[in-house]
Design an enzyme around this catalytic site. Structure first.
Site, mmCIF file in Angstrom:
data_model
loop_
_atom_site.group_PDB
_atom_site.id
_atom_site.type_symbol
_atom_site.label_atom_id
_atom_site.label_comp_id
_atom_site.label_asym_id
_atom_site.label_seq_id
_atom_site.Cartn_x
_atom_site.Cartn_y
_atom_site.Cartn_z
ATOM 1 N N CYS A 381 0.917 -1.340 -0.098
ATOM 2 C CA CYS A 381 -0.077 -0.198 0.128
ATOM 3 C C CYS A 381 0.915 1.219 0.011
ATOM 4 O O CYS A 381 0.446 2.268 -0.810
ATOM 5 C CB CYS A 381 -0.837 0.135 1.150
ATOM 6 S SG CYS A 381 -0.628 -1.295 2.433
ATOM 7 N N ARG A 410 7.072 -11.115 4.910
ATOM 8 C CA ARG A 410 6.612 -10.974 6.349
ATOM 9 C C ARG A 410 7.291 -12.284 7.222
ATOM 10 O O ARG A 410 7.257 -13.273 7.029
ATOM 11 C CB ARG A 410 5.187 -11.059 6.696
ATOM 12 C CG ARG A 410 4.343 -10.196 5.848
ATOM 13 C CD ARG A 410 2.876 -9.998 5.994
ATOM 14 N NE ARG A 410 2.138 -9.170 5.169
ATOM 15 C CZ ARG A 410 0.927 -9.215 4.961
ATOM 16 N NH1 ARG A 410 -0.068 -9.923 5.590
ATOM 17 N NH2 ARG A 410 0.344 -8.303 4.234
ATOM 18 N N GLN A 428 0.843 -10.835 -3.509
ATOM 19 C CA GLN A 428 -0.730 -10.378 -3.406
ATOM 20 C C GLN A 428 -1.026 -9.983 -4.708
ATOM 21 O O GLN A 428 -0.430 -9.183 -5.280
ATOM 22 C CB GLN A 428 -0.878 -9.270 -2.100
ATOM 23 C CG GLN A 428 -0.381 -9.838 -0.775
ATOM 24 C CD GLN A 428 -0.660 -8.455 0.010
ATOM 25 O OE1 GLN A 428 -0.290 -7.557 -0.109
ATOM 26 N NE2 GLN A 428 -1.351 -8.918 1.110
ATOM 27 N N ASP A 430 -2.747 -7.617 -5.463
ATOM 28 C CA ASP A 430 -3.277 -6.426 -4.552
ATOM 29 C C ASP A 430 -3.617 -5.323 -5.564
ATOM 30 O O ASP A 430 -3.309 -5.184 -6.802
ATOM 31 C CB ASP A 430 -1.890 -6.034 -3.794
ATOM 32 C CG ASP A 430 -2.309 -5.223 -2.580
ATOM 33 O OD1 ASP A 430 -3.615 -5.435 -2.293
ATOM 34 O OD2 ASP A 430 -1.454 -5.051 -1.755
ATOM 35 N N HIS A 432 -5.261 -1.105 -5.061
ATOM 36 C CA HIS A 432 -5.742 -0.017 -4.035
ATOM 37 C C HIS A 432 -6.652 0.859 -5.064
ATOM 38 O O HIS A 432 -6.133 1.219 -5.734
ATOM 39 C CB HIS A 432 -4.665 0.602 -3.389
ATOM 40 C CG HIS A 432 -3.908 -0.324 -2.541
ATOM 41 N ND1 HIS A 432 -2.720 -1.036 -2.814
ATOM 42 C CD2 HIS A 432 -4.158 -0.639 -1.230
ATOM 43 C CE1 HIS A 432 -2.481 -1.601 -1.791
ATOM 44 N NE2 HIS A 432 -3.231 -1.574 -0.729
ATOM 45 N N LYS A 512 -14.500 -4.504 6.553
ATOM 46 C CA LYS A 512 -13.820 -5.162 5.172
ATOM 47 C C LYS A 512 -14.994 -6.329 4.919
ATOM 48 O O LYS A 512 -15.974 -6.592 5.806
ATOM 49 C CB LYS A 512 -12.846 -5.819 5.724
ATOM 50 C CG LYS A 512 -12.671 -6.767 6.829
ATOM 51 C CD LYS A 512 -11.412 -7.449 7.036
ATOM 52 C CE LYS A 512 -11.378 -8.506 8.136
ATOM 53 N NZ LYS A 512 -10.026 -9.143 8.243
ATOM 54 N N HIS A 558 -8.155 -1.252 0.133
ATOM 55 C CA HIS A 558 -7.391 -2.155 -0.462
ATOM 56 C C HIS A 558 -8.377 -3.388 -0.855
ATOM 57 O O HIS A 558 -9.352 -3.803 -0.303
ATOM 58 C CB HIS A 558 -6.620 -2.714 0.726
ATOM 59 C CG HIS A 558 -6.059 -1.822 1.747
ATOM 60 N ND1 HIS A 558 -4.620 -1.569 1.551
ATOM 61 C CD2 HIS A 558 -6.521 -0.987 2.991
ATOM 62 C CE1 HIS A 558 -4.481 -0.655 2.560
ATOM 63 N NE2 HIS A 558 -5.360 -0.308 3.418
#
Length: 684
Positions: A381, A410, A428, A430, A432, A512, A558
């Site tokens: 992000c 991570r 991910q 991912d 945004h 979420k 997200h």
RNA sequence: GCUGGCGUAGCUCAGCAGGUAGAGCAGCUGAUUUGUAAUCAGCCGGUCGGGGGUUCGAUUCCCUCCGCCAGCUCCA
């Protein structure tokens, strides 16, 4: 006393006299309760069969294979197991032993650690006790008597449970800890919390009614346990059970408290049901993606590289490429912009984002260079935000949808790593989305629909959808939370999905929606998450210039659809059991020449497939055809093409489907056409 | 990270009272030229996870580290 009405299993209604045990009333009616019911239900409460029939009541039966019925059986089995353990090891101290999904467990403190060899011994003792038809005798005790009993028998955990009941009524207070923002790789956290809380309620509750102070106990032979019930009348009702495994478990799930020994088991109404369950477990083992990953040569993990860091082999890499190509195509076709961002960033970035403050435990350690500190990214992000901030944004630019297959790292604790499903480096899918408050509603709906489109294409038909709402600790305006939460619910509704609300389960930075897919064995896996973020736009001071020529804060969302590509592939491998549909199969057709003289023709068949962008290979080893077929079947290749004298002469292939079905001989061109048609993603 | 279990050839495992290791599959070589789920034979392959200790001697016993597995905790 007034009679009660009882709805029988076959739909008939009967009048039964109040006062006598429910079981006796049933037997008087000539019912055979073991097969049709294990308890009764009244007013939403499950009652032991030994409970006296209440007057003026309307009772129904709880079938043994219903969720409540299974709970009764399994909870009773947990007691039986504890009784067996106590008989074998009188010094045992018991904690809690609830029924859980698919079985039960009991946590206990024992003089010595258990080994797997202990399970058959305990199980044998259980059978011995079950054969004695020991009653599950309920009695109520005053709190003071209960405590006296627990102290006398040195049941330290029961003492603590009783103290808790005395203090709080039933359960422990439940809290949620705040963390930081971003797309989580999360799995079932809410479920675990719920499970633990539920387990404890189930066990803790000596069912303290408001205004009373008694708790209930059940005695089975010489084993007595603080317990709310309900239970089966006696141990002979338990016929089909099995102890499955042992593990450690912290007392009350708190890692600062003692580690107890947990024995897991399961029980079913019938041996057949138990056998079916055990078979399913076996099937799950056969589908284990770690095993299939090695057998099909898809990926590996090497000690030398590190745990949780995946090496994709060519075949696994092929599947991944296919998924990612599809993903990129669809994102471009759905209004996303593809971006790429670095793997590391300076400390300042992570300070602004708050990761260093809230997330550092999960980040790889600091790197130093040119006098600056750098960190490997745990989330994408902040980078996407920097792209947003690279210039002044107008309301005319919005919505902006930045998508990236972004690999993040991570530093997960060693004990949690698990194949592809829990790793330290993952990609991910991912994105945004930055939009105006007015656009938010449609953006969410689009994201949820888009997600379901992906999941269906990959063969998942059943989902669980959760909308998680505002927790106790949160940032942002309650009004924004409200609007966002409603948008999430509407999006779920518009997508035609029933959803559950996980009250207070949202991240501290926004509500979420999570979607879990159910695989072929009905097991849920978290993939999609769509999360609002009221935190980062604030921290980074995001703005767009509105129609009014003033600065406004954009909404930020997200979203990850597949979650992590690694995890998704792990789920996909297990879902298909390694037998991928043709469009995802790393090798779509293997050509098997019958003898050496057919090698040239076999090679030409593969060349033809490649021209059409189809994936074929030749097995030109010096083996008999049966052997090669077996190998291709074991490798779960969708099409097997046998070519011998006849095929070579006629320009044909003999087509065999994975699983053994014979499609007969066809011209090569026909086969190419068939496979090409199949070589497209298709929603189920 | 915690509890317990397990680490023997690429894989699956045997080696169950301490005397420096075996099998099947895989791999390689040869024979065979094969028609829809395993052709035969030979060969190669392990400092028994790493380190330390006990012992005349350790894969086997003890300690420690590493890794894997089942859970727990965690998974913002």
């Amino acid at each position: 006393m007034a009679d009660a009405e009882l709805l029988l299993a076959d739909g008939r209604r009967a009048r039964i006299p109040a006062g006598q045990p429910i079981l006796a009333a049933l037997q008087a009616l000539g019912e055979a309760p073991v097969e049709t019911a294990v308890a009764a239900a009244w007013n939403g409460q499950t009652l032991d069969f030994m409970t006296p029939v209440p007057s003026d009541a309307s009772l129904t039966l709880v079938p043994p294979d219903s969720p409540d019925g299974l709970r009764v059986l399994r909870h009773s089995a947990a007691h039986l197991m504890a009784a067996a353990v106590q008989a074998l090891s009188p010094a045992a101290k018991f904690a809690i032993g609830p029924a859980i999904e698919d079985g039960f467990y009991y946590d206990m403190e024992l003089p010595r650690p258990l080994t797997p060899e202990d399970l058959p011994i305990i199980e044998a003792k259980m059978r011995e006790l079950a054969a004695q038809r020991l009653l599950y005798q309920r009695r109520e005790l005053e709190m003071s008597e209960a405590l006296a009993w627990a102290r006398e028998h040195r049941q330290d955990y029961k003492i603590e449970i009783l103290e808790t009941i005395r203090q709080y009524g039933t359960s422990r207070p439940e809290g949620r800890a705040p963390g930081t923002q971003g797309v989580p790789e999360s799995r079932e956290s809410a479920e675990h919390r719920a499970l633990n809380a539920e387990a404890e309620v189930e066990e803790l509750a000596g069912e303290v009614q408001v205004g009373t102070s008694t708790v209930s106990f059940y005695q089975t032979g010489t084993f007595t346990d603080l317990c709310r019930g309900p239970h089966v009348p006696d141990t002979s009702w338990l016929t089909a059970f099995r102890l499955t495994h042992i593990a450690g478990a912290y007392w009350r799930g708190d890692e600062r408290r003692p580690m107890l020994q947990r024995i897991y088991g399961t029980a079913f109404p019938t041996q057949e049901a138990l056998d079916r369950h055990l078979f399913n477990l076996e099937e799950a083992r056969r589908r284990d993606h770690r095993r299939l990953g090695r057998e099909l040569d898809l990926f590996s993990v090497a000690d030398e590289v590190g745990g949780g860091l995946i090496l994709w082999h060519p075949k696994g890499g092929m599947i991944r490429t296919l998924i990612e190509d599809f993903w990129r195509d669809e994102h471009l076709a759905n209004g996303y912009d593809l971006v790429y961002t670095p793997h590391v960033g300076r400390a300042k970035l992570w300070q602004v984002s708050g990761h260093l403050e809230f997330y550092q435990d999960l980040m790889y350690p600091r790197m130093e260079g040119d006098g600056n500190d750098y960190y490997v990214k745990p989330m994408n992000c902040p980078f996407h935000i920097m792209i947003y901030q690279s210039k002044v944004r107008s309301y005319r630019d919005l919505p902006l949808r930045f998508a990236e297959l972004g690999t993040v790292y991570r530093f997960e604790r060693a004990g949690v790593l698990h194949g592809l499903l829990r790793v330290r480096g993952f990609t991910q899918d991912d994105a945004h989305i930055f939009c105006t408050p007015e656009q938010m509603d449609e953006e969410i709906t689009r994201a949820v629909r888009f997600s379901l489109f992906f999941l269906r294409t990959f063969g998942f038909k059943d989902y669980e959808v959760y909308v998680a709402t505002r927790p106790e600790k949160f940032v942002g305006e309650p009004g924004d939370w409200e609007v966002a939460t409603e948008a999430l619910k509407r999006a779920a509704g518009r997508a035609g999905q029933a959803y559950e609300v996980d009250a207070g389960g949202g991240a501290f930075y926004g509500p979420k929606i999570d979607i879990k897919v159910k695989d072929a064995l009905g097991r849920p896996w978290q993939c999609t998450t769509v999360q609002f973020d009221f935190n980062l736009p604030e921290r980074f001071g995001l703005a767009f210039v509105g129609e009014d020529n003033r600065q406004h804060r954009p909404f930020m969302v997200h979203r990850a659809l597949l979650g992590s590509i690694e995890r998704f592939l792990g789920v996909l491998i297990e879902h298909y059991g390694g037998a991928f549909p043709a469009w995802l199969a790393p090798v779509q057709a293997r050509v098997l020449p019958v003898a050496d003289r057919h090698h040239a023709y076999a090679a030409s068949v593969v060349a033809r497939l490649q021209e059409e962008h189809l994936r074929g290979e030749v097995d030109d080893r010096n083996e008999k055809i049966g052997f090669k077929i077996r190998e291709a079947e074991v490798q779960k290749i969708p099409y097997i093409l046998v070519v011998g004298d006849r095929e070579t002469a006629a320009g044909t292939v003999s087509v065999r489907l994975r699983g053994g079905q014979d499609r007969g001989v066809m011209p090569l061109a026909d086969f190419v056409h068939t496979l090409a048609t199949e070589n497209k993603p298709q929603a189920v």
